[in-house]
Design an enzyme around this catalytic site. Structure first.
Site, mmCIF file in Angstrom:
data_model
loop_
_atom_site.group_PDB
_atom_site.id
_atom_site.type_symbol
_atom_site.label_atom_id
_atom_site.label_comp_id
_atom_site.label_asym_id
_atom_site.label_seq_id
_atom_site.Cartn_x
_atom_site.Cartn_y
_atom_site.Cartn_z
ATOM 1 N N CYS A 91 -0.427 3.933 -6.387
ATOM 2 C CA CYS A 91 -1.580 3.326 -5.648
ATOM 3 C C CYS A 91 -1.925 1.994 -6.149
ATOM 4 O O CYS A 91 -1.801 1.783 -7.442
ATOM 5 C CB CYS A 91 -2.768 4.274 -5.502
ATOM 6 S SG CYS A 91 -4.084 3.443 -4.614
ATOM 7 N N CYS B 178 0.930 -1.208 -0.085
ATOM 8 C CA CYS B 178 -0.013 -0.038 -0.074
ATOM 9 C C CYS B 178 0.924 1.159 -0.126
ATOM 10 O O CYS B 178 1.809 1.421 1.003
ATOM 11 C CB CYS B 178 -0.929 0.037 1.139
ATOM 12 S SG CYS B 178 -1.803 1.343 1.413
HETATM 13 N N1 DGL Z 1 -4.086 0.827 -1.949
HETATM 14 C C1 DGL Z 1 -3.780 2.030 -1.277
HETATM 15 C C2 DGL Z 1 -2.537 2.653 -1.955
HETATM 16 O O1 DGL Z 1 -1.567 1.981 -2.482
HETATM 17 C C3 DGL Z 1 -4.785 3.086 -1.565
HETATM 18 C C4 DGL Z 1 -6.187 2.826 -1.389
HETATM 19 C C5 DGL Z 1 -6.754 3.343 -0.049
HETATM 20 O O2 DGL Z 1 -6.974 4.693 0.022
HETATM 21 O O3 DGL Z 1 -6.759 2.859 0.937
HETATM 22 O O4 DGL Z 1 -2.400 3.685 -1.712
#
Ligand code: DGL
Length: 292
Positions: free
Chosen positions: A197, A78
């Protein structure tokens, strides 16, 4: 029964929900012999709207759960969590677990983008938390201080990808949202764009169409998988298995919803999804952050 040989323990991968499954996908392809446990903190999604203090605290809760499940390595799949909390997580794991490594998604992508750009102008699409942290600016500057980064916060994109209204992801509305976020990058003429993301690879063809064929898109998966391989090698933690390992799933929200969404992100069959309630970590020194 926990594995006695540390090489037989699973690699733990985590994210705010299903986005990190795009990273797990890459790991399953690149290092198929390893076992994996994936945790999606879907009850606290989206991380992109959280404060650094909250993200650090969530990271500690998750790390405790995964260490209790005998993980040999933690992969923060993430960008928001990596940007806000990776150094703190690394420090705490070093102090409390006799040195379990924690690796994240920002640095491998930044290095890859700097290697790819010809114009020296890179674009970034990411959550608000990631852009506000300045983590990509720092990571790019550490590789080459003469490369410029133009960051665009995309607060609506991960929620639309994770939970599309009406269940239909590829709509005209989504196209308009993506076009809006890509517009400043097209205008600035960047030749390389980081998808900062882990949810965004799902709409990569749409982003590529908006940016134009000439733009090179960089994602976290492949570069991160290489880094995982290096860590396991240097710590003598690589599985000695010849065939395929196993993978399993934990989520803090609704297990059925995670399962329904997850296959699209993983592009492989999802096995059982177990619901977990995370206990607040005793290692988290930061106070609980009051939400409005
Ligand atoms: N998957 C998360 C990232 O890589 C973003 C999604 C979220 O806002 O939780 O930043």
């Amino acid at each position: 029964m926990p594995a006695a040989d540390p090489r037989d323990r699973p690699i733990a991968v985590f994210d705010s929900g299903v986005g990190g499954l795009t990273v797990l996908h890459e790991l399953l392809v690149s290092l198929p012999q390893e076992d994996y446990v994936y945790l999606g903190d879907s009850a606290r999604f989206p991380y992109g709207e959280r404060t650094p203090e909250e993200l650090e605290r969530f990271g500690m809760d998750i790390a405790d759960e995964l260490i209790a499940r005998r993980a040999k390595l933690l992969v923060v799949a993430c960008n928001s969590m990596t940007s806000a909390a990776l150094p703190a997580l690394q420090r705490r794991m070093l102090e409390t677990t006799l040195g379990i490594d924690v690796i994240g998604v920002v640095r491998p992508e930044a290095a890859q983008a700097v290697a790819v750009t010809r114009s020296g102008r890179i674009g970034l699409l990411a959550t608000r938390a990631t852009v506000a942290s300045g983590a990509y600016e720092r990571a790019v500057a550490a590789v080459d201080p003469h490369v410029d980064l133009l960051a665009v916060a995309c607060p609506d994109l991960a929620p639309l990808v994770q939970d599309p209204p009406g269940g239909d992801l590829f709509t005209r509305e989504l196209e308009d949202v993506v076009r809006g976020y890509c517009a400043p990058l097209v205008e600035a003429g960047v030749d390389t764009v980081i998808l900062g993301c882990t949810h965004y690879p799902l709409v990569r063809p749409m982003i590529q169409r908006m940016l134009g064929r000439h733009a090179t898109i960089v994602t976290s998966g492949a570069a991160l998988a290489r880094q995982v391989e290096h860590v396991l090698g240097s710590r003598d933690l690589a599985s000695g298995r010849a065939g395929e390992g196993t993978y399993s799933f934990l989520c803090t929200g609704d297990a059925g919803a995670f399962r329904a969404l997850g296959t699209r992100f993983l592009q492989m069959p999802l096995t059982e999804v177990e619901h977990v309630d995370l206990a607040p970590s005793p290692n988290a020194e930061v106070p609980a952050w009051p939400r409005p």
